[in-house]
Design an enzyme around this catalytic site. Sequence first.
Site, mmCIF file in Angstrom:
data_model
loop_
_atom_site.group_PDB
_atom_site.id
_atom_site.type_symbol
_atom_site.label_atom_id
_atom_site.label_comp_id
_atom_site.label_asym_id
_atom_site.label_seq_id
_atom_site.Cartn_x
_atom_site.Cartn_y
_atom_site.Cartn_z
ATOM 1 N N LEU A 156 16.167 -29.560 -15.742
ATOM 2 C CA LEU A 156 16.367 -29.002 -14.408
ATOM 3 C C LEU A 156 17.706 -28.275 -14.316
ATOM 4 C CD1 LEU A 156 15.599 -28.530 -11.490
ATOM 5 C CD2 LEU A 156 16.460 -30.841 -10.950
ATOM 6 N N ILE B 198 30.136 -39.420 -14.044
ATOM 7 C CA ILE B 198 29.981 -39.695 -12.610
ATOM 8 C C ILE B 198 30.142 -41.181 -12.291
ATOM 9 C CG2 ILE B 198 28.573 -37.652 -12.162
ATOM 10 C CD1 ILE B 198 26.093 -39.481 -12.148
ATOM 11 N N ASP C 108 10.030 -39.910 -7.551
ATOM 12 C CA ASP C 108 8.860 -40.516 -6.916
ATOM 13 C C ASP C 108 8.782 -42.010 -7.214
ATOM 14 O OD1 ASP C 108 8.317 -39.708 -9.662
ATOM 15 O OD2 ASP C 108 6.244 -40.331 -9.318
ATOM 16 N N TYR D 242 14.513 -49.092 -12.742
ATOM 17 C CA TYR D 242 14.829 -47.666 -12.632
ATOM 18 C C TYR D 242 14.618 -47.168 -11.207
ATOM 19 C CZ TYR D 242 13.986 -42.633 -12.804
ATOM 20 O OH TYR D 242 14.000 -41.285 -12.532
#
Length: 284
Positions: A12, A37, A102, A127
Amino acid sequence: MKITVIGSRGQLGQDLCTRLIEEEHQVSGLTHQQISIEEASSVASTLSETAPDLVINTAAYNKVDQAESEPEVAYAINALGPRNLARYCQEQQIALMQISSDYVFGLDLTRQAGYREQDAPGPVSAYGLSKLAGEYFVRALCPQHYVIRTCGLYGKAGKTGNGNFVETMLRLGRERDSLSIINDQHCTPTSTRDLAEALTRLISTDQFGLYHVTNRGQTTWYELARKVFEIAGIEVETSPITTEQYNAAADRPRYSVLDCSLLEEVTQYTLPDWQTALENYLQS
């Protein structure tokens, strides 16, 4: 707009950088080697150098089965990472786009209609829990946020990087005589090229919030694989199996189709159906 894309070498991330540059945004891409991060100090020092108006975080821990045995690692990257970004962006009055999944759904075993943004989530894996926690941190801490739930990503970077389901099926279809593929998980595989187009349009609206963004329609992994083999002209015997038969370490949603009507209403853009997206990907 000055935009920093975290995870710029991923599927992406690469397509997003390309599309944003085409729209004449000033884009800087960051890899894991350039920013961690999980560490607030790394976030602050690195983003102070790029000085963006918008941060897009595509970085994630995506090893769904492995997360069951190391949930703390998944949580550090998928939850605490977005929390660090959200805090920094809130302090600096920067907008933040967080890419989610999702897999924040799955608890409802009777579901047959696409999930809308206001539907209650219910993850069934470590997850999925880590991704949902990341969403909550971003939504709670950073007022100028876009949280994007998407599904089953595949893009050109998967051909040379860590792969994706489509590339895995192409490889296995050529290597083996027969394949058994899960046929009771309903979702919508999504092209990162189409997703990048939708997100580029969304950021031009300044309509912050939670959005579902996938290609249109729904399928199963078995049906997707069959379509891959059909388009690619690969002859291989395929057998549908259940999630229980596959027996992976992590549970998966049996139905995680997302309703994208809010995105379509805000952007006036509708993503192609999943079959068209797959054909475009394989032909390119």
